[in-house]
Design an enzyme around this catalytic site. Structure first.
Site, PDB file in Angstrom:
ATOM      1  N   GLY A 108     -52.585  76.749  35.400  1.00 51.95           N
ATOM      2  CA  GLY A 108     -52.891  76.374  34.030  1.00 51.95           C
ATOM      3  C   GLY A 108     -52.599  77.500  33.049  1.00 51.95           C
ATOM      4  N   GLY A 140     -64.544  82.699  35.747  1.00 60.16           N
ATOM      5  CA  GLY A 140     -64.909  81.670  36.719  1.00 60.16           C
ATOM      6  C   GLY A 140     -65.769  82.186  37.852  1.00 60.16           C
ATOM      7  N   ILE A 197     -57.945  76.206  40.129  1.00 61.03           N
ATOM      8  CA  ILE A 197     -56.636  75.885  39.556  1.00 61.03           C
ATOM      9  C   ILE A 197     -55.502  76.523  40.352  1.00 61.03           C
ATOM     10  CG2 ILE A 197     -57.546  75.460  37.254  1.00 61.03           C
ATOM     11  CD1 ILE A 197     -56.557  78.246  36.439  1.00 61.03           C
ATOM     12  N   ARG A 222     -66.424  94.571  42.130  1.00 57.64           N
ATOM     13  CA  ARG A 222     -66.113  94.331  43.544  1.00 57.64           C
ATOM     14  C   ARG A 222     -65.099  93.195  43.672  1.00 57.64           C
ATOM     15  NH1 ARG A 222     -71.075  93.651  46.083  1.00 57.64           N
ATOM     16  NH2 ARG A 222     -71.026  95.644  47.158  1.00 57.64           N
ATOM     17  N   GLU A 268     -56.984  87.759  34.420  1.00 58.52           N
ATOM     18  CA  GLU A 268     -56.112  88.024  33.285  1.00 58.52           C
ATOM     19  C   GLU A 268     -55.637  89.458  33.134  1.00 58.52           C
ATOM     20  OE1 GLU A 268     -57.559  84.919  29.998  1.00 58.52           O
ATOM     21  OE2 GLU A 268     -58.872  85.304  31.688  1.00 58.52           O
TER      22      GLU A 268
END
Ligand SMILES: Cc1cc2nc3c(=O)[nH]c(=O)nc-3n(C[C@H](O)[C@H](O)[C@H](O)COP(=O)(O)OP(=O)(O)OC[C@H]3O[C@@H](n4cnc5c(N)ncnc54)[C@H](O)[C@@H]3O)c2cc1C
Lengths: 331, 705
Positions: free
Chosen positions: B246, B518, B475, B594, B671
């Protein structure tokens, strides 16, 4: 879903007779270009004549090794891997291997490659004007996205370039295209196969109605054996040329006896740089000599802010390619 | 539902490379994606929907003739604004499709064609005859656009910030770097295009809208769609068992999801399938706005920053505002007493921009990290040193201590691996054959985020196994696998003892797979539920007992600034003849808390680096301002890095655990890999050639003599 007829060709003559006189009929070879166009709505044939299974798939020597005859259906991968192609005309193998991807080369044919259509984004986008796709609608590329546009031989009707790498190598090596039509066979010098756009860019080539390419003949020479192909692109693979150079050279000491230069990514057809060649023959092959020969060829180039880079890129890449060939020759 | 104060996890499976629990389904093709569900999943005899898109950038649909389409074999219906079911206005005009004749951008949905096959629907769509009343449009981002100041920038940050007196500090600075940096339009292009299956059912007298959607968050789809259709949240069920990537473009429902639901509304219960094409994705599923960053750095002669200003101009859509937070990393990255950031938007008649991997950080850190390189050059010091010199003691934006800022360790570790010490200080110093060779570095950062609104359910099964459920979506990142590991450790059992259910709005609510939040958000909820479950039911629970819980807020966490950091090192080779750029070496060293699963984490970090490399060298969507749409709308003309572009690529991370932030000690990794990477590559090309390129991508023509 649009109804369309599909017929496997029974023979070359049958294929020609079936397509000639039927404006809605087209030959289908590997389909890697044509099928995309069907999906995009760029073309909408009523009949596809599948020639891909015709036995035009051999690479053979003719006239005691004077050259190689390449069947129209020889796959790009097979041609690139052929030992005689690799040894007698490396430019052809390198041009092929610099094109598309392994999967596409497995599917794509020799004739299909030469007759693939432009990759201009407007040609492929049916919501925008394009004289090549829809004569008279206008050229969107003229003042639009133009990074891949032509710098030589363009017209106000079309500024696109021919995308084939193979065609550039064959232009340099003075190939001949063997064509079957309703009146029989004819032989087209490679330089006469593709057109400049003029005021009718919808026509890419000089092939007549229903004419089928059956083979391509490539003469072998000392120059062809020392030929090469250099493609310049941002991405290291799987990208069309910003510019490309097919070159072959035969030296007499330091002096150029025979030189062939063809460019891709600069015009509506592979561009044989005859002025540059003439400027080099009989002269010592140096980087500077090549650069000024290139400038002679490019004297008529027309560039925009988006294509100005092609001039130094061609100058440098041609100089690089020829001086490297000369180094190999004298080594 | 219970709130549980979570304790740090005793890790056993967490930290190990458990293989993907759904790997077999995926590689054998057994995993069903959004439009691949059949009768077994209740998708019986579906119709297919194709989108008809506007071919003008602004105006009105003057006339829409469906006749030719309707008489095409297989076509069942044409839906346009005159006959579409009505939607309620929720203020989101991107989603309010087919409600009136207005066209706000080229490519907007103006009609839907339903047919018995996808092919008939597609041909039908081509046959819908639409004519427009055209109005003048503006579709080009320029420095002289009229702009406005948005109320906030994504997700809800201050638009502007100011500390100290930047102008005075710049006027007094011994060294000033003052340049404009640009990033182009970029499109997310996940492998799986967006796709939705939808049908309406009667559930004991109540309407229910059911969907399989390729989304990063099933609950978010319900939140968008239910009010549009005047439904309660319970009346919409969304599932997304498998999603093929995505990168932010599936973070929110886009127009095609509404289109599928609208179309299904008209079929008397027959399901519909709608698969967006690659070309349509360039108009309908979000993209990264182009950015123009004006950076001004003031410093003393030794490179100590006295002022940082980052003024951003970017673009939004007239249809719906989206304000990329491009200057946000500049607010916290380096110390300087005087600082100013701002964002201004040009409102254009174009498709709606949205999230793309590391919105804000990616374009912002390109600008800032190239400017830092320029500062190092201007001061005659090493790029590492300029970063060392400006390392803040506390978060410059909030004044809170970082937990934990190990940027310099990342830089030093990378420098060691890259043999930075032997790097020639000046540019254009190394030639290898036909290539100029150089190396570059950039810092990376990404905020650690945990979303509210997550809970999880634990139930004991009869064979010593546990069913764990949360509505989150995998995803393709490996979420299903790492959540299994977290659940196993939290219940002190083996991963094989966990039956994990995800990606269904019938399960406990979960936030979006976005913002690298997430694993932190869902994992914390799972730990909360598991710890509560053990507290309530002990180590040997009766089969069938269950607990649903969410994590209580941790007030101790409020006193810290949580960010991840990294250092990216690139080697660039620039061809002296052709200008072609190749990147033979790319390395990222990260401090991300971690690492829950080294195998899946490595894929995330390497994938981020590749995407950053790709943005650095190739990616650019060319919008033709005359037409208003992106004309490089396929993967043959929108270039992403291919195999041959990715050579020696590596990522590593520092051993650490951030147990203040999450009980797993993790901080999120999705990211940060894309952040700073394009800057490192740009800085390496400068070092190779002496040519400073301040706008992406770094194409061959930029380096031609
Ligand atoms: C993503 C992508 C990247 C690519 N990159 C490159 C690249 O870098 N360089 C490059 O050179 N090419 C590239 N290609 C193009 C590829 O080489 C061509 O699509 C392929 O060579 C076409 O061959 P085909 O057999 O599939 O032709 P088809 O698609 O079957 O046919 C193409 C055309 O030729 C006509 N035709 C075919 N055979 C004959 C014949 N014997 N006589 C008369 N007419 C005939 C057909 O009617 C049709 O009009 C790329 C293609 C794709 C999809």
């Amino acid at each position: 879903m649009r109804a369309m007829r599909y017929l496997p060709a029974e023979s070359p003559v049958w294929a020609v007779e079936t397509v000639a006189g039927s404006p809605g009929a087209q030959f289908l070879a590997g389909g890697t270009n044509l099928v995309d166009h069907l999906k995009l709505g760029v073309t909408a044939p009523e009949l596809l004549v599948d020639i891909s299974r015709l036995p035009l798939d051999q690479v053979e020597q003719y006239d005691d090794g004077a050259g190689l005859r390449i069947g129209a259906n020889v796959r790009n991968s097979d041609l690139a891997a052929h030992p005689l192609v690799r040894s007698r005309m490396p430019a052809v193998a390198r041009a092929l291997l610099s094109g598309a991807s392994g999967q596409i080369r497995n599917q794509a044919t020799t004739a299909g490659n030469l007759l693939q259509r432009t990759r201009c984004v407007y040609f492929q986008d049916v919501t925008t004007p394009c004289n090549k796709r829809e004569p008279g609608s206008g050229c969107s590329a003229l003042e639009g996205y133009g990074r891949y546009n032509a710098v030589l031989g363009a017209s106000a009707a079309c500024v696109t370039t021919h995308p084939s790498d193979l065609a550039v190598a064959l232009a340099a090596l003075d190939a001949t295209v063997v064509v079957l039509g309703t009146e029989g066979e004819r032989r087209v010098p490679f330089a006469d196969l593709h057109r400049l756009p003029g005021d009718d860019p919808s026509v890419d080539t000089t092939l007549g109605d229903g004419e089928l390419i059956t083979s391509v003949e490539v003469p072998v020479s000392r120059a062809s054996e020392r030929s090469t192909y250099r493609k310049v692109r941002d991405r290291a693979s799987f990208a069309f040329a910003l510019v490309s150079v097919a070159a072959a050279v035969e030296l007499d000491g330091p002096v150029v006896r025979d030189v062939r230069i063809a460019w891709g990514g600069v015009a509506h057809r592979p561009w044989r740089a005859r002025l540059a060649e003439a400027a080099l023959v009989g002269r010592e092959l140096t980087e500077d000599a090549v650069r000024s020969a290139v400038d002679e060829e490019l004297a008529d180039a027309e560039t925009t802010a988006q294509t100005a880079y092609k001039v130094p890129m061609l100058r440098n890449t041609t100089a690089l390619t020829l001086t490297r060939l000369a180094e190999e020759e004298t080594r | 539902m219970t709130e549980q104060v979570v304790r740090p996890l005793a890790v056993r499976s967490v930290g190990r490379s458990l293989e993907r629990v759904d790997g077999h389904e995926k590689v054998t093709g057994a995993a069903a994606y959004a439009v691949e569900h059949g009768e077994a999943d209740g998708v019986i005899d579906p119709l297919h929907v194709w989108l008809v898109q506007s071919t003008v950038a602004r105006g009105r649909v003057a006339r829409l003739r469906p006749e030719a389409a309707l008489s095409h074999p297989g076509v069942v219906a044409v839906i346009d604004h005159s006959n579409a079911p009505r939607l309620r206005d929720t203020g989101n005009r991107e989603l309010l499709i087919l409600q009136d004749d207005a066209v706000g951008f080229r490519g907007q949905v103006v009609a839907l064609v339903l047919a018995e096959s996808a092919e008939s629907a597609r041909e039908g769509a081509a046959l819908v005859d639409v004519s427009y009343e055209v109005e003048p449009h503006e579709a080009e981002l320029r420095e002289d656009n009229a702009t406005y100041k948005p109320d906030s920038v994504n997700p809800d940050m201050d638009t502007d910030t100011e500390d100290g007196d930047v102008d005075a500090a710049l006027a007094a600075a011994e060294v000033v770097v003052d340049h404009v940096y640009r990033t182009p339009y970029e499109h997310n292009n996940p492998l799986e295009p967006h796709a939705t299956t939808a049908w309406w059912e009667d559930d004991a007298g109540r309407e229910v809208l059911s969907m399989f959607d390729s989304t990063q968050g099933v609950h978010g789809v319900v939140e968008s769609l239910a009010p549009l259709f005047g439904l309660e949240a319970e009346q919409v069920r969304v599932r997304a068992p498998y999603v093929g990537g995505g990168f932010g473009s599936k973070g929110e429902a886009h127009a095609h999801v509404v289109a599928a639901a609208l179309a299904a509304r008209t079929t008397k219960g027959r399901p519909v399938k709608l698969a967006v094409t690659r070309q349509q994705m360039f108009a309908l599923t979000g993209y990264r706005t182009a950015t123009i960053s004006h950076l001004r750095l003031g410093a003393t002669a030794d490179g100590t920053l006295t002022a940082i200003e980052h003024a951003v101009q970017e673009q939004t859509s007239a249809i719906r505002e989206y304000a990329e937070q491009t200057a946000s990393p500049t607010r916290m990255m380096y110390a300087a007493p005087n600082r100013r950031t701002s964002h201004r938007l040009a409102r254009l008649d174009v498709a709606v921009p949205s999230w793309m991997r590391a919105p804000g950080e990616m374009p912002g850190m390109f600008a800032h990290e190239v400017a830092m390189d320029e500062l190092a050059v201007a001061c005659g010091i090493d790029p590492l040193e300029v970063r060392e010199r400006n390392e803040p003691d506390v978060d410059p934006e909030t004044g809170r201590p970082f937990n934990n800022r190990r940027l310099l360790e990342c830089l030093h570790r990378g420098a060691e691996r890259f043999d930075w010490a032997s790097r020639p200080p000046g540019p254009r110093a190394t030639v290898d054959g036909d290539w100029w060779v150089g190396t570059g570095v950039a810092s990376a950062t990404y905020p650690a985020m945990k979303m509210p609104g997550n809970s999880a359910r634990v139930r004991s099964l009869d064979d010593g196994r546990y069913a764990v459920a949360i509505g989150s979506v995998d995803i393709g990142t490996g979420a299903r696998t790492v959540l299994t590991q977290i659940a196993a450790d939290a219940l002190d059992v083996e991963p094989g003892d966990i039956d994990l259910a995800i990606a269904d709005t019938r399960l406990p609510p979960a936030s979006v797979a976005g913002g690298s939040s997430g694993t932190s958000s869902w994992g914390t909820a799972i730990v909360a539920a598991a710890q509560r479950f053990r507290a309530d039911h002990g180590p040997s629970p009766d089969p069938g007992v269950e607990t649903t819980a969410s994590a209580a807020d941790d007030p101790a966490a409020e006193q810290y600034a949580f960010h991840s950091f990294g250092a990216v090192f690139a080697e660039a080779r620039v061809n002296r003849w052709t200008g072609e750029v190749r990147v033979p070496r790319l390395l990222g060293v990260y401090s991300v808390g971690r690492v829950v699963n080294p195998m899946t984490a490595r894929s995330q970090l390497l994938g981020g680096l590749v995407m950053g490399l790709s943005a650095g060298l190739f990616e650019e969507s060319h919008r033709d301002p005359r037409f208003g749409h992106v004309v490089t709308q396929d993967l043959a003309t929108y270039h992403v890095a291919a195999h041959a572009d990715v050579l020696d690529l590596d990522a590593e991370w520092l051993e650490e655990a951030d147990e203040v932030f999450t009980p797993m000690g993790s901080r999120g990794i999705g990211e940060i890999g894309i952040v700073g990477t394009a800057a490192a590559v740009a800085n390496a090309t400068f070092h190779a050639t002496g040519v400073r390129v301040r706008s992406l991508p770094l194409t061959a023509d930029r380096f031609l003599a």
